[in-house]
Write a protein that holds these residues in place. Sequence first.
Motif, mmCIF file in Angstrom:
data_model
loop_
_atom_site.group_PDB
_atom_site.id
_atom_site.type_symbol
_atom_site.label_atom_id
_atom_site.label_comp_id
_atom_site.label_asym_id
_atom_site.label_seq_id
_atom_site.Cartn_x
_atom_site.Cartn_y
_atom_site.Cartn_z
ATOM 1 N N ALA A 103 0.833 -1.203 0.000
ATOM 2 C CA ALA A 103 0.000 0.000 0.000
ATOM 3 C C ALA A 103 0.871 1.257 0.000
ATOM 4 N N THR A 104 1.936 1.252 0.818
ATOM 5 C CA THR A 104 2.824 2.428 0.875
ATOM 6 C C THR A 104 3.405 2.722 -0.500
ATOM 7 N N LEU A 105 3.880 1.642 -1.162
ATOM 8 C CA LEU A 105 4.510 1.845 -2.470
ATOM 9 C C LEU A 105 3.491 2.311 -3.502
ATOM 10 N N SER A 106 2.282 1.722 -3.431
ATOM 11 C CA SER A 106 1.252 2.124 -4.401
ATOM 12 C C SER A 106 0.943 3.600 -4.259
ATOM 13 N N LEU A 107 0.878 4.054 -3.002
ATOM 14 C CA LEU A 107 0.558 5.460 -2.774
ATOM 15 C C LEU A 107 1.669 6.347 -3.331
ATOM 16 N N ARG A 108 2.907 5.927 -3.092
ATOM 17 C CA ARG A 108 4.033 6.717 -3.636
ATOM 18 C C ARG A 108 3.944 6.803 -5.144
ATOM 19 N N CYS A 109 3.622 5.649 -5.748
ATOM 20 C CA CYS A 109 3.535 5.571 -7.205
ATOM 21 C C CYS A 109 2.419 6.490 -7.703
ATOM 22 N N ALA A 110 1.272 6.424 -7.008
ATOM 23 C CA ALA A 110 0.137 7.250 -7.429
ATOM 24 C C ALA A 110 0.488 8.728 -7.319
ATOM 25 N N GLN A 111 1.206 9.091 -6.257
ATOM 26 C CA GLN A 111 1.555 10.514 -6.107
ATOM 27 C C GLN A 111 2.490 10.964 -7.223
ATOM 28 N N ASP A 112 3.398 10.076 -7.631
ATOM 29 C CA ASP A 112 4.269 10.435 -8.761
ATOM 30 C C ASP A 112 3.454 10.616 -10.037
ATOM 31 N N LEU A 113 2.468 9.713 -10.231
ATOM 32 C CA LEU A 113 1.624 9.828 -11.434
ATOM 33 C C LEU A 113 0.833 11.128 -11.390
ATOM 34 N N LEU A 114 0.435 11.499 -10.186
ATOM 35 C CA LEU A 114 -0.350 12.728 -10.030
ATOM 36 C C LEU A 114 0.471 13.930 -10.492
ATOM 37 N N LEU A 115 1.766 13.910 -10.164
ATOM 38 C CA LEU A 115 2.609 15.041 -10.558
ATOM 39 C C LEU A 115 2.655 15.172 -12.072
ATOM 40 N N SER A 116 2.589 14.017 -12.764
ATOM 41 C CA SER A 116 2.573 14.113 -14.230
ATOM 42 C C SER A 116 1.125 14.163 -14.739
ATOM 43 N N ARG A 117 0.168 14.445 -13.846
ATOM 44 C CA ARG A 117 -1.243 14.676 -14.162
ATOM 45 C C ARG A 117 -1.909 13.468 -14.809
ATOM 46 N N ASN A 118 -1.482 12.281 -14.387
ATOM 47 C CA ASN A 118 -2.084 11.076 -14.943
ATOM 48 C C ASN A 118 -3.007 10.456 -13.881
ATOM 49 N N TRP A 119 -4.265 10.960 -13.821
ATOM 50 C CA TRP A 119 -5.172 10.478 -12.774
ATOM 51 C C TRP A 119 -5.635 9.053 -13.050
ATOM 52 N N VAL A 120 -5.732 8.725 -14.332
ATOM 53 C CA VAL A 120 -6.216 7.384 -14.683
ATOM 54 C C VAL A 120 -5.242 6.342 -14.136
ATOM 55 N N GLY A 121 -3.948 6.570 -14.424
ATOM 56 C CA GLY A 121 -2.930 5.632 -13.937
ATOM 57 C C GLY A 121 -2.951 5.539 -12.420
ATOM 58 N N ALA A 122 -3.109 6.703 -11.768
ATOM 59 C CA ALA A 122 -3.079 6.715 -10.306
ATOM 60 C C ALA A 122 -4.210 5.869 -9.738
ATOM 61 N N GLN A 123 -5.416 6.006 -10.308
ATOM 62 C CA GLN A 123 -6.552 5.221 -9.794
ATOM 63 C C GLN A 123 -6.290 3.731 -9.990
ATOM 64 N N GLU A 124 -5.694 3.378 -11.150
ATOM 65 C CA GLU A 124 -5.415 1.947 -11.402
ATOM 66 C C GLU A 124 -4.498 1.386 -10.315
ATOM 67 N N VAL A 125 -3.487 2.162 -9.971
ATOM 68 C CA VAL A 125 -2.529 1.673 -8.970
ATOM 69 C C VAL A 125 -3.204 1.527 -7.603
ATOM 70 N N LEU A 126 -4.073 2.503 -7.276
ATOM 71 C CA LEU A 126 -4.651 2.526 -5.926
ATOM 72 C C LEU A 126 -5.729 1.459 -5.744
ATOM 73 N N GLN A 127 -6.387 1.053 -6.863
ATOM 74 C CA GLN A 127 -7.592 0.257 -6.653
ATOM 75 C C GLN A 127 -7.302 -1.152 -6.144
ATOM 76 N N GLN A 128 -6.018 -1.533 -6.099
ATOM 77 C CA GLN A 128 -5.735 -2.895 -5.614
ATOM 78 C C GLN A 128 -5.820 -2.993 -4.095
ATOM 79 N N HIS A 129 -5.874 -1.863 -3.401
ATOM 80 C CA HIS A 129 -5.780 -1.911 -1.940
ATOM 81 C C HIS A 129 -7.022 -1.354 -1.263
#
Length: 1540
Positions: A1099-1125
């Motif tokens: 979960a910690t890593l997924s959140l980090r990953c999602a925050q990085d995606l957010l910086l590049s304004r990729n909300w779709v990718g971020a949701q995909e990463v988060l939805q596993q947890h």
Amino acid sequence: MAATGTGTGTGTGAGMGVRALPASPNWYSSRCSDVSSDGRLFGFAARHRICLLDVAAAAPTFYGELIGHTDRISGFAFCHCPGHGGLCASSSDDGSVKIWDSGTLSPVLEYSLHQNAISALHWSPLVKDLIVTGDEKGVIVCYWHNRNDSQQFFPEPRTVFCLSCSPHHENLVAIGYKDGMVVIIDISRKREVVHRLRGHEDEIHGLAWCPVPGEERLPAWQDELQAAPSEESKVPNGEVTQDTATKKGCYLASGSKDQTIRIWSCTRGRSVMTLKLPPTKRRGGAVDPAVKERIWLTVHWPAGHPSDILSSAFGGELLLWNLTQPGKRKWTLLGSSEGQNHSRIVFNLSSVKHQDRELLFSISMDRDVKCWDLSTLDCSWTMPSLGGFVYSLAFSPVDSGCLAIGVGDSMIRVWNTLSITNIYDVKTFWQSIKSKVTALSWHPTKEGSLAFGTDDGKVGIFDTLSSSAKNKPPQISSTYHKKTVYTLAWGPPTPPLISGEESEQPSVTLYSCAGEGIVFQHNPWKLNGEANDINKVIRDTNSIKHKLPARTEVSWKPDGKLLALGNEDGSIEIFQAPNLKLLCTIQQHHKLINAIRWHHEHGTQPELSYLIASGSINATIYVHNLKSVVENSSENPLTITEPFRTLAGHTAKITSLSWSPHHEGRLVSACYDGTAQVWDVMKEEPLCNYRGHQGRLLSVQWSPVEPDCVYTGADDFSVHKWHISKQEHTRPPQGKKSIELEKKRSIQPKVKAKKKKKPVGKSPGKQDANDAMNGDESMKEMLLEENGVSDHEGEKEAQEAELADKVSVTVSRDTSSSACDYSALSLPKPSVTQKAAPVKKDLPKEKPTPDASLKKRKPRSILPFSTLMDHRSKEELHQDCLRLAACLKTKDNNEDVSPDLKDCIHLGLFTDRDSLHKMIDMEGKHHLENGHAELFQQLMLWKGDMKGVLQAAAERGQLTDQLVAMAPMVGYQAWVWTVEAFAKQLCFQEQYVKAASHLLSIHKVYEAIELLKVNNFYREAIVMAKARLRPEDPVLKELYTSWAALLEKDGHYSMAAKCYLGASSPYDAVKVLSKKGDVASLKTAAELALISGEEELSATLSLRCAQDLLLSRNWVGAQEVLQQHKSLFGQRLVFCLNELLCSCLSERNPCEKKSPVPPCYHSWELNREAPFLDMVTQVWQNVLGMDTTEKATCAQEQLGRIEHPPSTSNTHPKQVLFHISHDLALAALSCHLGMWDEAVKSILGAVSRSFDAGNFTLMQEICSIILPEGCDDLRDKLDSTNSQSMDACRSLEGFVAYRQLYNLWWNSPKDSLGLQKVVLGPSEQTALEKSCVSGDPTPEEMVQTAAEMGENLCSTTEVSKGETQSDSRTDSVGVADRQSALKGCQVLLSEEMAALQNTQRDIAEVQETLAEMIRQHQQQRNNLQENTNGNSQGSNLEQNSETESDKPCSDSNQMNCKDEAKQPVTLPELTKQLLNAKQKLAEFPDNLKVFPFPDVLECCLVLLHLGSQCPPQLQEQALALLRNHGGAAVYKKAARSFLT
């Protein structure tokens, strides 16, 4: 190549107030230091730069550096011709000579005319543009720089050691050579040699012409000549040429390594006096003649002293020789009192008359520059210098101002920076160090107890106070680290040092952390006992199973309650004393941690002591606040991924950090980008950048006594003390600048492995311990030492797997031993060549075989000797037959063999077996001599002596596959022994895989695997282990983990992860995958963690990953990463809201610049009609499946647990938006669940966060998106009995009204031209927004801006609609609407709020005045000190008060300061004021203090500026408030026009 001196602020070093300990002068050079003829500057060569000291005053100051050479400087001299005193010249091993202007620190010109290394240089004292240089091959070059003309001479094919131009004859140059020859040449003539002066037997170290011409014989000289008519006096040396130029004559003095000084006559070309160095007292009389002492004998003949010569002597003493004095003893020792003399040999002397004093300067191997007064022969001052990188700085907590410096020259300097009499009061400690000093730490309470750590892993403690400290060695811990010690820290004892009896334990123990990743705890009372690895306690207390990360930094909180460990993987772990229970892990850096510092305990805000700053190989510094973690410590350790503050700006790795002990939240950082940076941490603001060093910074300390001073150490071998207020830059260099700094570093000497002259012998002088380090072999060795090791310097990454460490066993050559030790097989390469030598010797002789086959020759005979004998002349062959017959005859008669056969061994072929054996031996010997080992072996095999062959071949390293295959015929034991010997031999030939296979053939599986492993053949070792061993064998796991560690170090993360998986430690696999920190790696690591059941880590890593995606304004990718947890469901809601908010904002402000990365939105069905929060809730329900109340409550709990730090004007906008989304998500959930009281607080949080971030526009937008209709319907839904939510609501209404108020002001209607108006073009507007909030609750700057605009711009200029801020939406409102809107602003004019804010302002003001008084007091102390040092500086009060001020209202400070100055306030009065104000503050009801509120007086001013639009009763209220509470100067000024 342009010198970079001026650009970096070293140019006007003295003016900039930089005090420095410079790099050490170069050794073994006949002239690499000189003093300018005006007596102002003394320059010396230090490595590849020239350091200039300003020596005009009583104490020396650092003036600047001449930078441009790329290799060691071998010669340096000033021009002594009148009018050109600012020019100087230097020669370097890079082959060039440069001429410099010392005033501007810039090169004037350069030339490279020598083909060989230049060894001597002198600037002619008579010809202003003539520079003479000599090189190692004996070539002399004269260069006239004004006309760019040069001439070469080659008087002698010998190595030039020194040269000196005559001060009386412009064409005469004296040259001293390595072999003791002195030659005088005339550069104006073809046959240049005037005299060859023979007499010295060894290197000439110095030549000095008598400053007064003429050879009027002095009586003493006469006596000597008559008394001793030596050989020389009869036979003049060389050709004596009497010509007019030399008629007048002049004396020349020379000093040589043969321990004599000779005075030569130029007219007669011979020695007229020889002075033998006296064995001075300190050396204990006569020296054992067998010990050839290291010596350097330089001579100097000071101007105006025709009969006095100065020279160096043994071991650092200086002598003044009076040539006219009769008798043997002509010398006087300089430096009467103890400790004035140099402690090691002196290389150069130069003197100057300055004002009424005559000064002498000396440089020595002891790294001190000394200045002597020639009238008293006493030392005036000593300037210490440093001979290595400055790895560590530490101020003593007990003896304030006492700075310890850890240097790469194996010595510690302790600098008493507060000494008034001597600003460079430095003690040196060198005993038993023997390696670079990389870490230092003072004992927190015991004065003079200094712990040190070195590059070779040693930890020890010096007592710097003891009177016998000069020769008292330190205590050394018996536990050594395997690699460089990085950090030392004193902290409370932890198990197993804590025992039942308190009395038996030290109150603090010493913790050391080193390159192999281990932290030891040493008991300072029993350093010879075993130190404890604290990982053991950590494992036991926290029952950890997985591999612990390698430790790279250790730091104790000053109160001893918490321990922070920094790790190689970039994590920081916080443990609670004494049992080291893990409280939390900070996952922020993801790269090796270099520095961790806790904020100090003293100060007005105790919560700041929970701040911890950290720096890593990444350039960003993070500050975390651990208050909440410590106070509500949960059972399980937490993971922190949100920094409290982020300090970005550096462009390379951070090496050191230091908090200011004088301020709250001030930090200084040292970085590899070559600069030091001071930060205001709470505002995330860079305050000041120091660029004075010429290299990468390695250490930094804030001065404990001067708030404006910082000390830094760098790899330019120097320590600088600089003033924050005097720096011109505020932030680190970006882009080009850092490239230039890189370039500057690349100028550092290239490492050349040159042959060096080895100075003979070692003196029993005290510092021999480091000679080995510093290379007696001249400074170059040391450069190699420090610069050759490129990045390993001062750096934690360089952790090479040094095989040599692991291998201590040499290969046993004992033929009988069959039990081999295979650890020996990975011997380092040097020994390989020795051991394999026999093979190499014989190889060349085997070469002919292939050629032979080309000519189809017969194969080489196996019995060449006997074949040869049987092809002799007929007579000899007949002779053989007779001998043979006789021999056989005697054999038959059973007599002894006739002696005849001895010389005819080849006949053994026809007689008995014994003779045959002799013949075979003879042939074999012949083969061996010719290098045909294989033929010899074949013969021995025929003879049946296989065992001997095997032993011989093994000894000579000549076993072959064929021999090993034959070995079984000798027996099983012999075969095993042979295979082992062959395996060793193969290792020497570096055929490790083949060696391992052979070991397998004798069933030595473990040894084979170990052999492959030690030599880094991991892949092969694993195959072998998996194929041959049981699956659960620990060896296999160990192979995987050690290979993984190696791969990880080389950056092959995915391969390392596979190894960890193979070793069934998925946790480590996840860790290593996430190390790279890019989105793809994090995503894979998170999935891997999920598969391995590490849910929380995933979960910690997924959140980090999602925050990085957010910086590049990729909300779709971020949701995909988060939805596993499931545990991240709350975060999914936040991300979803963030996406909707961003799209909403970009629709409202379409003008935004197109960003390079297009945003990646979801295509959700949106109900645009509904209010924003309802629309969001619908998306949550429909898309994210938040369909039950349980889910919503659960999400709310998840989000409620996360606390984001407050924003400041330096927080990244995307970060601010994300945190606001978090607040709004909580608000939406609360609304959805009908918890309105919570909702109000969350909305208020979002609004005040945007306000704190200084983004007024964002605040307006959020108010209008969330509360388009104001707060009325919210207020209706609240529980009016809950006072807290009512307060929150009032605060929220305040902000909404505040926004409304500015809207009205900025969009004043067109028709009211007569009214007062303020022009706010976009630029002022943004200025207003920025100043509007600087992290302070009372934006007084805003008021000022408003006020000034009110005064200056009372014109009737119109503002076009497009320029104002929110016009695009708020159309010109009718006057009636404006009036009602203004009535809504009534809520802002709260009397009690105004009173509260006023009290808070008073407190801040008194605190500011107090701080100011302390600063003034310190300033006076410093000024006193500086005056006593002879360079007074005016009080920098005004300037300081600004730079130091913690509050944004610098103007008001200045006013305060001025007011204070008029009526000085005493300390008791101030304290009283502070107490009163605090009591007053306590009287206010708490509910007022909980929530933020806009500045009431600021709103009053804006209302008054609206003039006639404002209803009269509001105006009156505003005026009344200003009258009552506008006491602060800034408000007085702003309200002046309204209140008069």
